[in-house]
Design a protein around this motif. Structure first.
Motif, PDB file in Angstrom:
ATOM      1  N   ARG A  87      29.056  75.158  17.116  1.00  0.00           N
ATOM      2  CA  ARG A  87      29.834  74.374  18.076  1.00  0.00           C
ATOM      3  C   ARG A  87      29.404  72.920  18.151  1.00  0.00           C
TER       4      ARG A  87
ATOM      5  N   LYS B 102      37.010  78.692  13.848  1.00  0.00           N
ATOM      6  CA  LYS B 102      37.370  79.224  15.158  1.00  0.00           C
ATOM      7  C   LYS B 102      37.194  78.152  16.226  1.00  0.00           C
ATOM      8  N   PHE B 103      36.089  77.415  16.152  1.00  0.00           N
ATOM      9  CA  PHE B 103      35.806  76.327  17.079  1.00  0.00           C
ATOM     10  C   PHE B 103      35.511  75.066  16.272  1.00  0.00           C
ATOM     11  N   LEU B 104      36.086  73.965  16.685  1.00  0.00           N
ATOM     12  CA  LEU B 104      35.741  72.692  16.060  1.00  0.00           C
ATOM     13  C   LEU B 104      34.442  72.199  16.680  1.00  0.00           C
TER      14      LEU B 104
ATOM     15  N   SER C 235      39.440  75.440   8.521  1.00  0.00           N
ATOM     16  CA  SER C 235      39.921  76.489   9.399  1.00  0.00           C
ATOM     17  C   SER C 235      38.707  77.172  10.032  1.00  0.00           C
TER      18      SER C 235
ATOM     19  N   ARG D 206      37.404  64.613  14.717  1.00  0.00           N
ATOM     20  CA  ARG D 206      37.570  66.054  14.945  1.00  0.00           C
ATOM     21  C   ARG D 206      38.982  66.502  14.571  1.00  0.00           C
ATOM     22  N   SER D 207      39.979  65.673  14.864  1.00  0.00           N
ATOM     23  CA  SER D 207      41.356  66.043  14.504  1.00  0.00           C
ATOM     24  C   SER D 207      41.505  66.099  12.983  1.00  0.00           C
ATOM     25  N   GLN D 208      40.820  65.209  12.279  1.00  0.00           N
ATOM     26  CA  GLN D 208      40.848  65.248  10.817  1.00  0.00           C
ATOM     27  C   GLN D 208      40.177  66.521  10.299  1.00  0.00           C
ATOM     28  N   LEU D 209      39.091  66.921  10.954  1.00  0.00           N
ATOM     29  CA  LEU D 209      38.431  68.177  10.576  1.00  0.00           C
ATOM     30  C   LEU D 209      39.359  69.363  10.798  1.00  0.00           C
ATOM     31  N   SER D 210      40.089  69.345  11.908  1.00  0.00           N
ATOM     32  CA  SER D 210      40.965  70.490  12.219  1.00  0.00           C
ATOM     33  C   SER D 210      42.070  70.641  11.183  1.00  0.00           C
ATOM     34  N   GLN D 211      42.496  69.536  10.582  1.00  0.00           N
ATOM     35  CA  GLN D 211      43.545  69.609   9.573  1.00  0.00           C
ATOM     36  C   GLN D 211      43.035  70.149   8.243  1.00  0.00           C
ATOM     37  N   LYS D 212      41.755  69.946   7.966  1.00  0.00           N
ATOM     38  CA  LYS D 212      41.219  70.312   6.652  1.00  0.00           C
ATOM     39  C   LYS D 212      40.405  71.613   6.656  1.00  0.00           C
TER      40      LYS D 212
END
Length: 140
Positions: A65, A104-106, A102, A94-100
């Protein structure tokens, strides 16, 4: 005979302070994505615009986390002055990480300056001083 309650090792015989394979794998993926973002993104923040940064290491907490991101500024050693701007840019990153990725938690991103390269350069300068070279020649 009483056995100690905690010997410092987990039941698998692994040191609990060492990162797990999952931590290492996720940290490496985060490092790759952030390095790519720093290389390809034009930041709106003027403090980060035209600054060349690279991610040298990422350390993940066991629950994945939180991530500590070690950054270095290419061609300059004053990365500390960019840390507040990086903290402001953390939601975008963090939004860039979420796009690339997968996950459970960013992870929450915490930035720190990597001083390892500066330290290595300082040691290199010390090793090339005439006094040290003279002493090294004596040992041969």
């Amino acid at each position: 005979m009483n056995k100690p309650l905690f010997t410092g090792k987990s039941s698998l015989g692994k040191n609990p302070k060492e990162p797990s394979q999952r931590q290492l794998r996720v940290a490496e993926e985060v490092r790759h994505v952030l390095s790519d973002v720093f290389a390809r993104t034009e930041f709106r923040n003027p403090e980060l615009r035209d600054k060349r940064l690279t991610v040298t290491e990422v350390r993940m907490t066991p629950d994945l986390r939180n991530a500590i991101i070690y950054v270095v500024r290419l061609g300059a050693s004053n990365v500390e002055e960019l840390l507040p701007a990086l903290r402001k840019a953390a939601p975008y990153l963090r939004s860039q990480l979420s796009q690339k990725l997968s996950l459970k938690f960013l992870p929450e991103l915490r930035f720190q300056a990597d001083t390892g390269l500066d330290y290595a350069a300082k040691i290199d300068v010390l090793l090339h001083q005439p006094e040290v070279l003279r002493d090294l020649d004596k040992e041969d």
